[in-house]
Write a protein that holds these residues in place. Structure first.
Motif, mmCIF file in Angstrom:
data_model
loop_
_atom_site.group_PDB
_atom_site.id
_atom_site.type_symbol
_atom_site.label_atom_id
_atom_site.label_comp_id
_atom_site.label_asym_id
_atom_site.label_seq_id
_atom_site.Cartn_x
_atom_site.Cartn_y
_atom_site.Cartn_z
ATOM 1 N N PHE A 80 0.848 -1.232 0.122
ATOM 2 C CA PHE A 80 -0.063 -0.050 0.167
ATOM 3 C C PHE A 80 0.918 1.171 0.033
ATOM 4 O O PHE A 80 0.614 2.242 -0.749
ATOM 5 C CB PHE A 80 -0.886 -0.034 1.246
ATOM 6 C CG PHE A 80 -1.689 1.384 1.393
ATOM 7 C CD1 PHE A 80 -2.676 1.557 0.490
ATOM 8 C CD2 PHE A 80 -1.429 2.265 2.124
ATOM 9 C CE1 PHE A 80 -3.567 2.709 0.491
ATOM 10 C CE2 PHE A 80 -2.092 3.452 2.304
ATOM 11 C CZ PHE A 80 -3.068 3.728 1.403
ATOM 12 N N SER A 81 1.743 1.333 0.966
ATOM 13 C CA SER A 81 2.693 2.652 1.189
ATOM 14 C C SER A 81 3.578 2.873 -0.284
ATOM 15 O O SER A 81 3.661 3.839 -0.788
ATOM 16 C CB SER A 81 3.530 2.566 2.339
ATOM 17 O OG SER A 81 4.249 1.535 2.317
ATOM 18 N N GLY A 82 4.061 1.545 -0.809
ATOM 19 C CA GLY A 82 4.651 1.822 -2.033
ATOM 20 C C GLY A 82 4.134 2.148 -3.090
ATOM 21 O O GLY A 82 4.449 2.919 -4.126
ATOM 22 N N SER A 83 2.728 1.627 -2.990
ATOM 23 C CA SER A 83 1.888 1.875 -4.505
ATOM 24 C C SER A 83 1.579 3.519 -4.332
ATOM 25 O O SER A 83 1.646 4.262 -5.220
ATOM 26 C CB SER A 83 0.726 0.993 -4.289
ATOM 27 O OG SER A 83 1.207 -0.255 -4.574
ATOM 28 N N VAL A 84 1.453 4.226 -3.006
ATOM 29 C CA VAL A 84 1.058 5.502 -2.889
ATOM 30 C C VAL A 84 2.215 6.259 -3.245
ATOM 31 O O VAL A 84 2.335 7.204 -3.951
ATOM 32 C CB VAL A 84 0.615 5.784 -1.490
ATOM 33 C CG1 VAL A 84 0.652 7.281 -1.256
ATOM 34 C CG2 VAL A 84 -0.831 4.980 -1.275
ATOM 35 N N LEU A 85 3.637 5.987 -2.839
ATOM 36 C CA LEU A 85 4.659 6.613 -3.267
ATOM 37 C C LEU A 85 4.754 6.501 -4.902
ATOM 38 O O LEU A 85 5.259 7.702 -4.923
ATOM 39 C CB LEU A 85 5.943 5.983 -2.334
ATOM 40 C CG LEU A 85 7.286 6.532 -2.660
ATOM 41 C CD1 LEU A 85 7.006 8.021 -2.103
ATOM 42 C CD2 LEU A 85 8.168 6.081 -2.007
ATOM 43 N N ILE A 86 4.861 5.527 -5.271
ATOM 44 C CA ILE A 86 4.932 5.211 -6.814
ATOM 45 C C ILE A 86 3.842 6.384 -7.266
ATOM 46 O O ILE A 86 4.351 7.128 -8.344
ATOM 47 C CB ILE A 86 4.733 3.934 -7.185
ATOM 48 C CG1 ILE A 86 5.945 3.018 -6.666
ATOM 49 C CG2 ILE A 86 4.703 3.815 -8.925
ATOM 50 C CD1 ILE A 86 5.628 1.434 -6.893
ATOM 51 N N TYR A 87 2.651 6.318 -7.052
ATOM 52 C CA TYR A 87 1.677 7.163 -7.672
ATOM 53 C C TYR A 87 2.016 8.654 -7.758
ATOM 54 O O TYR A 87 2.109 9.232 -8.518
ATOM 55 C CB TYR A 87 0.231 6.989 -7.148
ATOM 56 C CG TYR A 87 -0.875 7.774 -7.734
ATOM 57 C CD1 TYR A 87 -1.434 7.101 -8.916
ATOM 58 C CD2 TYR A 87 -1.185 8.773 -7.432
ATOM 59 C CE1 TYR A 87 -2.342 7.809 -9.671
ATOM 60 C CE2 TYR A 87 -2.107 9.649 -8.101
ATOM 61 C CZ TYR A 87 -2.713 9.168 -9.195
ATOM 62 O OH TYR A 87 -4.000 9.560 -9.613
ATOM 63 N N VAL A 88 2.671 9.057 -6.422
ATOM 64 C CA VAL A 88 2.862 10.491 -6.166
ATOM 65 C C VAL A 88 4.313 10.545 -6.998
ATOM 66 O O VAL A 88 4.259 11.969 -7.552
ATOM 67 C CB VAL A 88 2.994 10.541 -4.656
ATOM 68 C CG1 VAL A 88 3.619 12.154 -4.190
ATOM 69 C CG2 VAL A 88 1.633 10.574 -3.939
#
Length: 151
Positions: free
Chosen positions: A88-96
């Motif tokens: 979850f946190s990695g996906s949010v970071l990638i998106y941002v």
């Protein structure tokens, strides 16, 4: 999936969302940004200060990169709770980071149009894939069950 009203095409929801959020970020930096549905293909046209700079297409929305990230973490999973939290946190970071990548690319294309080939094909893919690679290395070295030593 693409949508058309006969006079213009609309890309998928995520591509449209990324385009609109990129527009907002550029506007917050003092530029006059506008994204419009492309008349001939399922993409969004990015306009900056009245200049047509680029198309935001399905490949720009980072979904495929997030799926790649997710797949790797699952393949080298650790404890369930930590694995899910990291995904979850990695996906949010990638998106941002992808949003900022599009903004920086747009500004680069606007200010240095002669560098468009190297910006789009080398520098900016390196940002997103380099970050995913670092997330993978961190995952394997820190949380993956494959890093556990016997004894």
């Amino acid at each position: 999936m693409q949508y058309s009203d006969g006079s213009k095409f609309y890309p998928d929801y995520m591509t449209n969302l990324v385009a609109k959020q990129s527009e907002s970020l550029l506007n917050s930096l003092g530029y006059e940004a506008k994204v419009l549905p492309h008349p001939n293909e399922p993409s969004m046209k990015l306009m900056l200060n009245g200049n047509y700079l680029a198309r935001i297409i399905e490949g720009c929305n980072a979904v495929s990169v997030i799926i790649l990230f997710f797949s790797f973490v699952i393949a080298f999973s650790g404890k369930l709770k930590i694995t899910l939290l990291y995904i979850f946190s990695g996906s949010v970071l990638i998106y941002v980071v992808n949003l900022f990548r599009i903004v920086i690319l747009s500004l680069g294309l606007y200010h240095y149009p002669e560098k468009s080939e190297v910006l789009h094909t080398v520098i900016f893919p390196a940002i997103i894939y380099g970050m995913v690679f670092l997330l993978w290395i961190f995952w394997v070295n820190r949380f993956s069950k494959f890093n556990k030593k016997d004894g």
